[in-house]
Design an enzyme around this catalytic site. Structure first.
Site, short mmCIF file in Angstrom:
data_model
loop_
_atom_site.label_atom_id
_atom_site.label_comp_id
_atom_site.label_asym_id
_atom_site.label_seq_id
_atom_site.Cartn_x
_atom_site.Cartn_y
_atom_site.Cartn_z
N TYR A 142 0.91 -1.28 0.07
CA TYR A 142 0.07 -0.09 0.21
C TYR A 142 0.90 1.27 0.07
O TYR A 142 2.03 1.21 0.76
CB TYR A 142 -0.80 0.04 1.26
CG TYR A 142 -1.92 1.20 1.19
CD1 TYR A 142 -2.82 1.50 0.46
CD2 TYR A 142 -1.62 2.38 2.28
CE1 TYR A 142 -3.61 2.68 0.22
CE2 TYR A 142 -2.72 3.39 2.03
CZ TYR A 142 -3.40 3.51 1.32
OH TYR A 142 -4.50 4.62 1.05
N ASP A 234 9.33 2.35 0.75
CA ASP A 234 8.20 3.10 1.28
C ASP A 234 8.07 2.87 3.01
O ASP A 234 7.56 1.96 3.37
CB ASP A 234 6.76 2.78 0.96
CG ASP A 234 5.62 3.59 1.37
OD1 ASP A 234 5.83 4.43 2.03
OD2 ASP A 234 4.53 3.56 0.77
N LYS A 263 3.58 9.46 8.54
CA LYS A 263 3.05 9.30 9.96
C LYS A 263 3.93 9.69 10.97
O LYS A 263 3.69 10.96 11.18
CB LYS A 263 2.87 7.67 10.00
CG LYS A 263 1.87 7.44 8.81
CD LYS A 263 1.29 5.78 8.91
CE LYS A 263 0.17 5.73 7.92
NZ LYS A 263 0.22 4.81 7.07
C1 PLP Z 1 0.02 5.32 5.55
C2 PLP Z 1 0.64 4.88 4.32
C3 PLP Z 1 0.83 5.42 2.97
C4 PLP Z 1 -0.30 6.76 2.81
O1 PLP Z 1 -0.03 7.63 3.75
P1 PLP Z 1 -1.19 8.70 3.93
O2 PLP Z 1 -0.45 9.80 4.99
O3 PLP Z 1 -2.49 8.00 4.37
O4 PLP Z 1 -1.46 9.39 2.53
C5 PLP Z 1 1.65 5.05 2.28
N1 PLP Z 1 2.55 4.06 2.32
C6 PLP Z 1 2.39 3.38 3.46
C7 PLP Z 1 3.45 2.07 3.44
C8 PLP Z 1 1.69 3.65 4.37
O5 PLP Z 1 1.49 2.90 5.67
#
Ligand code: PLP
Length: 445
Positions: A142, A234, A263
């Site tokens: 994701y 990521d 985050k």
């Molecule tokens: C939460 C998340 C995102 C997206 O971040 P948002 O601040 O919700 O747009 C992208 N990559 C990973 C791995 C995530 O856990």
């Protein structure tokens, strides 16, 4: 538990917010409870019910809901002094210096406003830097709500995973199964010279929690090197959570070319960031040709919250405290699962955890890794533990979401809404909280 006020609020919300929420995962059934306020490791809902919180904002809240005084002071002073200007501020430089000092892959960084914006910009950066179009992603990975990664299917047949994305966009994305060395080698042998980058969560953390098998990231690293493609980690969820201040990349000893953050680095405020080697990050405007810009980027309040969060962690035993609690929780869960549901798998590392309702397990219930599945090839359950996002989707996801989540909520434990999202221990949790949580699992499983 009374939920009259939450039900009434959701009724109003359904008239003015699509699905009654601003982020899809919050719409728990039959209606979500609305939160009034936080208190340490707890949240209190609109009807006054109190829950022990393991959602933690879906990842950002390293300290729970009551931050240490110095963090609070940094946030307040920046909020009252501006709060923002459209001109650079010292706190952005300090935050960038901190991240580049601690994270192996980062020499330079660009702050943005969400994890989604970070991965969007990282994909554009990889394409701009390499002059190539194709992006490899992991099935079940994701990377936020963006066109290039909301793609499912296989390397041969990629297709948009949502309405609103042209088929032609998806043609530039190559989804492969996580942890499958042969699949990624095949993709590089066919498309290597067209691949701008491989975008991968170092640990799949939005599809259960799936650890990499030994050597997987090393394989990605060397394939990218051989073909002139960028390796992009990521770390939006793992950054400053797994592997402490060095992030998951330091834990695995593999240095990507580019890292995306979000985050935790915003200390509870909206944030994202793209870091990497200077020659790559300097491709962003105004230093280079890849357009990147944002009204709120590097917002002083966010920067103050994020930097003071990380500085506090550098000066106190934050990670050892929360990782110990995480380990206590996973060990306790492994014992409960071995006893009551031996096919289930406890997963997670550091302060992340989840119980995957896997359908078949090894005959030997003592085989459970006590700290959560680490993809240890010597383990008697190795063949049964989930290795890909597809393995996690084959678990009893309905039982988790429709029955188990509610059973835990009724016992005052707030877990993430479905089988797939990670759960988090915070600095505000205590050993007694963990004991209470294990009792609830024992009853609810
Ligand atoms: C939460 C998340 C995102 C997206 O971040 P948002 O601040 O919700 O747009 C992208 N990559 C990973 C791995 C995530 O856990």
């Amino acid at each position: 538990m009374n939920h009259d006020r939450s039900r009434a609020l959701y009724d109003r919300a359904l008239s003015v917010l699509a699905g009654g929420v601003n982020s899809s995962v919050r719409a728990t059934k039959p209606y979500p409870f609305f939160i009034q306020r936080g208190d340490g490791a707890h949240v209190i809902d609109a009807d006054g019910n109190r829950y022990l919180d393991y959602v933690m904002g879906y990842g950002p809240l390293l300290y729970g809901h009551s931050v240490p005084e110095e963090i609070q002071a940094a946030i307040q002073s920046h909020a009252s002094a501006g709060p923002m200007y459209g001109a650079p501020t010292e706190i952005e430089v300090e935050h960038a210096e901190f991240v580049s000092r601690h994270v192996p892959s980062v020499e330079m960084i660009r702050f943005v406003n969400s994890g989604t914006e970070a991965t969007v910009s990282a994909v554009r950066l990889a394409r701009g830097y390499t002059g190539r179009d194709k992006i490899v992603i992991m099935q079940g990975g994701y990377h936020g709500a963006q066109e290039s990664t909301l793609v499912e299917g296989s390397a041969e047949h990629p297709k948009p995973s949502t309405a609103g994305i042209p088929e032609s966009f998806a043609q530039h994305t190559i989804p492969v199964p996580f942890n499958d060395t042969e699949a990624i080698e095949q993709v590089f042998s066919e498309h290597g010279s067209d691949i701008a980058g491989v975008l991968v969560e170092p640990i799949l953390a939005n599809m259960g929690i799936v650890m990499p098998v030994d050597g997987y990231h090393e394989t990605l690293r060397s394939l990218c090197d051989d073909h002139g493609s960028l390796l992009i980690f990521d770390e939006v969820i793992t950054g400053f959570r797994v592997g402490g201040l060095g992030c998951a990349q330091s834990r695995f000893g593999v240095t990507p070319d580019v890292t995306t953050f979000g985050k935790i680095i915003g200390g509870g405020f909206p944030v994202g960031a793209i870091g990497g080697r200077s020659e790559i990050i300097e491709q962003f405007t105004p230093a280079g040709p890849v357009f990147q810009s944002g009204t709120f980027s590097g917002h002083p309040v966010t920067m103050a919250a994020g930097l003071s969060y990380l500085e506090y962690a550098a000066e106190n035993n934050v990670y050892s405290h929360i990782n110990d609690l995480g380990s206590q929780l996973r060990t306790g869960l492994s014992e409960i699962v071995a006893d009551q549901a031996p096919t289930y798998t406890v997963v997670g590392t550091d302060s992340m955890f989840k119980t995957i309702f896997t359908r078949d397990g090894a005959p030997d219930p003592d085989g459970h890794c006590s700290g959560g599945c680490q993809q240890n090839s010597d383990c008697s359950r190795f063949a049964h533990c989930p290795k890909t996002g597809a393995d996690v989707s084959r678990a009893e996801t309905d039982r988790w979401e429709r029955i188990f989540w509610h059973e835990m909520k009724d016992r005052g434990i707030f877990l993430t809404a479905n089988q797939f999202e990670s759960q988090f221990v915070s600095y505000a949790h205590t050993k007694a909280d963990i004991e209470q949580t294990l009792e609830a699992y024992k009853e609810a499983l």
